[in-house]
Write a protein that holds these residues in place. Structure first.
Motif, PDB file in Angstrom:
ATOM      1  N   TYR A  18     -79.519 -32.008  -1.821  1.00  0.00           N
ATOM      2  CA  TYR A  18     -78.654 -31.178  -2.654  1.00  0.00           C
ATOM      3  C   TYR A  18     -77.372 -31.949  -2.947  1.00  0.00           C
ATOM      4  O   TYR A  18     -76.830 -32.618  -2.067  1.00  0.00           O
ATOM      5  N   VAL A  19     -76.886 -31.877  -4.194  1.00  0.00           N
ATOM      6  CA  VAL A  19     -75.639 -32.551  -4.537  1.00  0.00           C
ATOM      7  C   VAL A  19     -74.719 -31.621  -5.323  1.00  0.00           C
ATOM      8  O   VAL A  19     -75.184 -30.701  -6.011  1.00  0.00           O
ATOM      9  N   GLU A  20     -73.436 -31.879  -5.195  1.00  0.00           N
ATOM     10  CA  GLU A  20     -72.422 -31.171  -5.971  1.00  0.00           C
ATOM     11  C   GLU A  20     -71.540 -32.191  -6.669  1.00  0.00           C
ATOM     12  O   GLU A  20     -71.073 -33.147  -6.047  1.00  0.00           O
ATOM     13  N   LEU A  21     -71.310 -31.951  -7.928  1.00  0.00           N
ATOM     14  CA  LEU A  21     -70.448 -32.809  -8.723  1.00  0.00           C
ATOM     15  C   LEU A  21     -69.278 -31.958  -9.217  1.00  0.00           C
ATOM     16  O   LEU A  21     -69.488 -30.861  -9.732  1.00  0.00           O
ATOM     17  N   ARG A  22     -68.090 -32.521  -9.119  1.00  0.00           N
ATOM     18  CA  ARG A  22     -66.889 -31.737  -9.419  1.00  0.00           C
ATOM     19  C   ARG A  22     -66.218 -32.224 -10.683  1.00  0.00           C
ATOM     20  O   ARG A  22     -66.172 -33.430 -10.960  1.00  0.00           O
ATOM     21  N   CYS A  23     -65.668 -31.279 -11.426  1.00  0.00           N
ATOM     22  CA  CYS A  23     -64.917 -31.591 -12.642  1.00  0.00           C
ATOM     23  C   CYS A  23     -63.586 -30.848 -12.622  1.00  0.00           C
ATOM     24  O   CYS A  23     -63.557 -29.624 -12.428  1.00  0.00           O
ATOM     25  N   ASP A  24     -62.522 -31.578 -12.852  1.00  0.00           N
ATOM     26  CA  ASP A  24     -61.184 -31.004 -12.933  1.00  0.00           C
ATOM     27  C   ASP A  24     -60.700 -31.171 -14.377  1.00  0.00           C
ATOM     28  O   ASP A  24     -60.404 -32.296 -14.794  1.00  0.00           O
ATOM     29  N   PRO A  25     -60.638 -30.100 -15.148  1.00  0.00           N
ATOM     30  CA  PRO A  25     -60.319 -30.250 -16.573  1.00  0.00           C
ATOM     31  C   PRO A  25     -58.826 -30.458 -16.804  1.00  0.00           C
ATOM     32  O   PRO A  25     -58.019 -30.367 -15.875  1.00  0.00           O
ATOM     33  N   ILE A  26     -58.469 -30.711 -18.024  1.00  0.00           N
ATOM     34  CA  ILE A  26     -57.070 -30.796 -18.404  1.00  0.00           C
ATOM     35  C   ILE A  26     -56.441 -29.412 -18.222  1.00  0.00           C
ATOM     36  O   ILE A  26     -57.030 -28.396 -18.617  1.00  0.00           O
ATOM     37  N   SER A  27     -55.256 -29.405 -17.636  1.00  0.00           N
ATOM     38  CA  SER A  27     -54.578 -28.150 -17.357  1.00  0.00           C
ATOM     39  C   SER A  27     -54.392 -27.328 -18.639  1.00  0.00           C
ATOM     40  O   SER A  27     -53.930 -27.844 -19.659  1.00  0.00           O
ATOM     41  N   GLY A  28     -54.779 -26.061 -18.575  1.00  0.00           N
ATOM     42  CA  GLY A  28     -54.612 -25.170 -19.715  1.00  0.00           C
ATOM     43  C   GLY A  28     -55.826 -25.068 -20.611  1.00  0.00           C
ATOM     44  O   GLY A  28     -55.904 -24.178 -21.468  1.00  0.00           O
ATOM     45  N   HIS A  29     -56.787 -25.966 -20.432  1.00  0.00           N
ATOM     46  CA  HIS A  29     -58.003 -25.902 -21.245  1.00  0.00           C
ATOM     47  C   HIS A  29     -58.895 -24.783 -20.731  1.00  0.00           C
ATOM     48  O   HIS A  29     -59.264 -24.759 -19.568  1.00  0.00           O
ATOM     49  N   THR A  30     -59.266 -23.890 -21.632  1.00  0.00           N
ATOM     50  CA  THR A  30     -60.096 -22.768 -21.206  1.00  0.00           C
ATOM     51  C   THR A  30     -61.584 -23.077 -21.313  1.00  0.00           C
ATOM     52  O   THR A  30     -62.397 -22.437 -20.673  1.00  0.00           O
ATOM     53  N   ALA A  31     -61.938 -24.048 -22.142  1.00  0.00           N
ATOM     54  CA  ALA A  31     -63.353 -24.380 -22.338  1.00  0.00           C
ATOM     55  C   ALA A  31     -63.713 -25.632 -21.536  1.00  0.00           C
ATOM     56  O   ALA A  31     -62.935 -26.590 -21.481  1.00  0.00           O
ATOM     57  N   LEU A  32     -64.885 -25.584 -20.917  1.00  0.00           N
ATOM     58  CA  LEU A  32     -65.347 -26.714 -20.103  1.00  0.00           C
ATOM     59  C   LEU A  32     -66.832 -26.920 -20.365  1.00  0.00           C
ATOM     60  O   LEU A  32     -67.599 -25.951 -20.492  1.00  0.00           O
ATOM     61  N   TYR A  33     -67.231 -28.173 -20.437  1.00  0.00           N
ATOM     62  CA  TYR A  33     -68.599 -28.529 -20.806  1.00  0.00           C
ATOM     63  C   TYR A  33     -69.146 -29.544 -19.802  1.00  0.00           C
ATOM     64  O   TYR A  33     -68.414 -30.415 -19.340  1.00  0.00           O
ATOM     65  N   TRP A  34     -70.420 -29.442 -19.558  1.00  0.00           N
ATOM     66  CA  TRP A  34     -71.147 -30.470 -18.810  1.00  0.00           C
ATOM     67  C   TRP A  34     -72.210 -31.084 -19.713  1.00  0.00           C
ATOM     68  O   TRP A  34     -72.925 -30.360 -20.445  1.00  0.00           O
ATOM     69  N   TYR A  35     -72.303 -32.400 -19.652  1.00  0.00           N
ATOM     70  CA  TYR A  35     -73.335 -33.144 -20.360  1.00  0.00           C
ATOM     71  C   TYR A  35     -74.006 -34.096 -19.369  1.00  0.00           C
ATOM     72  O   TYR A  35     -73.434 -34.457 -18.340  1.00  0.00           O
ATOM     73  N   ARG A  36     -75.190 -34.539 -19.715  1.00  0.00           N
ATOM     74  CA  ARG A  36     -75.892 -35.547 -18.924  1.00  0.00           C
ATOM     75  C   ARG A  36     -76.241 -36.705 -19.854  1.00  0.00           C
ATOM     76  O   ARG A  36     -76.745 -36.487 -20.962  1.00  0.00           O
ATOM     77  N   GLN A  37     -75.950 -37.925 -19.383  1.00  0.00           N
ATOM     78  CA  GLN A  37     -76.231 -39.107 -20.186  1.00  0.00           C
ATOM     79  C   GLN A  37     -77.173 -40.019 -19.419  1.00  0.00           C
ATOM     80  O   GLN A  37     -76.769 -40.637 -18.426  1.00  0.00           O
ATOM     81  N   SER A  38     -78.394 -40.103 -19.883  1.00  0.00           N
ATOM     82  CA  SER A  38     -79.358 -41.007 -19.283  1.00  0.00           C
ATOM     83  C   SER A  38     -79.195 -42.394 -19.885  1.00  0.00           C
ATOM     84  O   SER A  38     -78.613 -42.548 -20.970  1.00  0.00           O
ATOM     85  N   LEU A  39     -79.713 -43.382 -19.199  1.00  0.00           N
ATOM     86  CA  LEU A  39     -79.541 -44.761 -19.618  1.00  0.00           C
ATOM     87  C   LEU A  39     -80.058 -44.968 -21.039  1.00  0.00           C
ATOM     88  O   LEU A  39     -81.188 -44.598 -21.362  1.00  0.00           O
ATOM     89  N   GLY A  40     -79.202 -45.532 -21.883  1.00  0.00           N
ATOM     90  CA  GLY A  40     -79.610 -45.830 -23.250  1.00  0.00           C
ATOM     91  C   GLY A  40     -79.630 -44.647 -24.190  1.00  0.00           C
ATOM     92  O   GLY A  40     -80.097 -44.758 -25.332  1.00  0.00           O
ATOM     93  N   GLN A  41     -79.116 -43.535 -23.729  1.00  0.00           N
ATOM     94  CA  GLN A  41     -79.111 -42.319 -24.554  1.00  0.00           C
ATOM     95  C   GLN A  41     -77.693 -41.803 -24.759  1.00  0.00           C
ATOM     96  O   GLN A  41     -76.764 -42.193 -24.041  1.00  0.00           O
ATOM     97  N   GLY A  42     -77.565 -40.918 -25.721  1.00  0.00           N
ATOM     98  CA  GLY A  42     -76.299 -40.228 -25.882  1.00  0.00           C
ATOM     99  C   GLY A  42     -76.211 -39.049 -24.928  1.00  0.00           C
ATOM    100  O   GLY A  42     -77.215 -38.642 -24.328  1.00  0.00           O
ATOM    101  N   PRO A  43     -75.032 -38.501 -24.769  1.00  0.00           N
ATOM    102  CA  PRO A  43     -74.889 -37.331 -23.899  1.00  0.00           C
ATOM    103  C   PRO A  43     -75.734 -36.162 -24.392  1.00  0.00           C
ATOM    104  O   PRO A  43     -75.877 -35.951 -25.591  1.00  0.00           O
ATOM    105  N   GLU A  44     -76.257 -35.419 -23.425  1.00  0.00           N
ATOM    106  CA  GLU A  44     -77.097 -34.264 -23.699  1.00  0.00           C
ATOM    107  C   GLU A  44     -76.413 -33.033 -23.116  1.00  0.00           C
ATOM    108  O   GLU A  44     -76.075 -33.007 -21.933  1.00  0.00           O
ATOM    109  N   PHE A  45     -76.205 -32.035 -23.938  1.00  0.00           N
ATOM    110  CA  PHE A  45     -75.511 -30.811 -23.523  1.00  0.00           C
ATOM    111  C   PHE A  45     -76.257 -30.094 -22.406  1.00  0.00           C
ATOM    112  O   PHE A  45     -77.487 -29.949 -22.444  1.00  0.00           O
ATOM    113  N   LEU A  46     -75.497 -29.649 -21.400  1.00  0.00           N
ATOM    114  CA  LEU A  46     -76.076 -28.862 -20.315  1.00  0.00           C
ATOM    115  C   LEU A  46     -75.569 -27.421 -20.345  1.00  0.00           C
ATOM    116  O   LEU A  46     -76.347 -26.477 -20.406  1.00  0.00           O
ATOM    117  N   ILE A  47     -74.243 -27.256 -20.283  1.00  0.00           N
ATOM    118  CA  ILE A  47     -73.687 -25.922 -20.131  1.00  0.00           C
ATOM    119  C   ILE A  47     -72.249 -25.910 -20.632  1.00  0.00           C
ATOM    120  O   ILE A  47     -71.558 -26.933 -20.592  1.00  0.00           O
TER     121      ILE A  47
END
Lengths: 114, 111
Positions: A18-47
Motif C-alpha cells: 500500500y502506498v500514499e502520495l501527498r500533494c500540497d497545493p498552492i495556498s488558496g486554490h480550491t481545485a486540485l487534480y491528480w494525473y498519472r504520467q507513464s513513460l513516454g506518455q502525456g499526463p492522464e487525468f485521474l481525479i
C-alpha cells in the motif's frame, strides 16, 4: 510564493504493498487534480477535487485507487495492492477555482513497483 | 471522445531557427486549449492557453499558438529557438476541469 509540492519525490515499493502520495497545493486554490504520467506518455487525468469533495473521479483506473482531501487543502492519493503497472509519475495540480483556470503542476512523485 | 494528437515524437532544430510543433484535437464543443512545457526534473509549466477570442495567442518565452477551428489544430510556434527551449512540449484540451494531454513532442536544439 510556494508552488505545488509533492512528497515523496520518489517511492519504491513491492508488488502488493500500500502506498500514499501527498500533494500540497498552492495556498488558496480550491481545485486540485491528480494525473498519472507513464513513460513516454502525456499526463492522464485521474481525479478532480473542488474543495473537500471529489467532483470527478472518472479517471481512477480501478477501486485500488482512492484519493482524499479532508480539509480542502492537502490531498493524498492512496493505492492499495500495488501492481507493476502502477509504476508511473503521479502529478498533482491546483487552480484557483476550476472552470478551466490555469492548472499549476507539482514536480510529481515517481512511483516504482518492483 | 476527446483526444489530442501530437504527430511528432521528436524534433531537432538548430539554435536560432524557427519552430512549429503540431497539435490536433478531437472535441465535441468549443475547446479550451493549452500548451505546457516539461523540462527534466521540473513540473509542467504553462506556456499559453486559448479560451475564446483572438485565435492567435501569445505566451511566455516568446511562444505563440494559433487556433484553427476548421483544422482542429492548435500549433505552437517560436520564430527563433534558444538552446534553453530543449524540453518536452505537451498540448492539452479540456472541458472545464479535465484536461486531455497529447503524448508530447521532445525538442532537441542543435548548437
Amino acid at each position: 510564493g510556494a508552488g505545488v509540492s509533492q512528497t515523496p519525490s520518489n517511492k519504491v515499493t513491492e508488488k502488493g504493498k500500500y502506498v500514499e502520495l501527498r500533494c500540497d497545493p498552492i495556498s488558496g486554490h480550491t481545485a486540485l487534480y491528480w494525473y498519472r504520467q507513464s513513460l513516454g506518455q502525456g499526463p492522464e487525468f485521474l481525479i478532480y477535487f473542488q474543495g473537500t469533495g471529489a467532483a470527478d473521479d472518472s479517471g481512477l483506473p480501478n477501486d485500488r485507487f482512492f484519493a482524499v482531501r479532508p480539509e480542502g487543502s492537502v490531498s493524498t492519493l492512496k493505492i492499495q495492492r500495488t501492481e507493476r503497472g502502477d509504476s508511473a509519475v503521479y502529478l498533482c495540480a491546483s487552480s484557483w477555482s476550476g472552470s478551466a483556470d490555469t492548472q499549476y503542476f507539482g514536480p510529481g512523485t515517481r512511483l516504482t513497483v518492483l | 471522445a476527446q483526444s489530442v494528437t501530437q504527430p511528432d515524437i521528436h524534433i531537432t532544430v538548430s539554435e536560432g531557427a524557427s519552430l512549429e510543433l503540431r497539435c490536433n484535437y478531437s472535441y465535441g464543443a468549443t475547446p479550451y486549449l493549452f500548451w505546457y512545457v516539461q523540462s527534466p526534473g521540473q513540473g509542467l509549466q504553462l506556456l499559453l492557453k486559448y479560451f475564446s477570442g483572438d485565435t492567435l495567442v501569445q505566451g511566455i518565452k516568446g511562444f505563440e499558438a494559433e487556433f484553427k477551428r476548421s483544422q482542429s489544430s492548435f500549433n505552437l510556434r517560436k520564430p527563433s529557438v534558444h538552446w534553453s527551449d530543449a524540453a518536452e512540449y505537451f498540448c492539452a484540451v479540456g472541458p472545464q476541469n479535465k484536461f486531455y494531454f497529447g503524448s508530447g513532442t521532445k525538442l532537441n536544439v542543435k548548437p
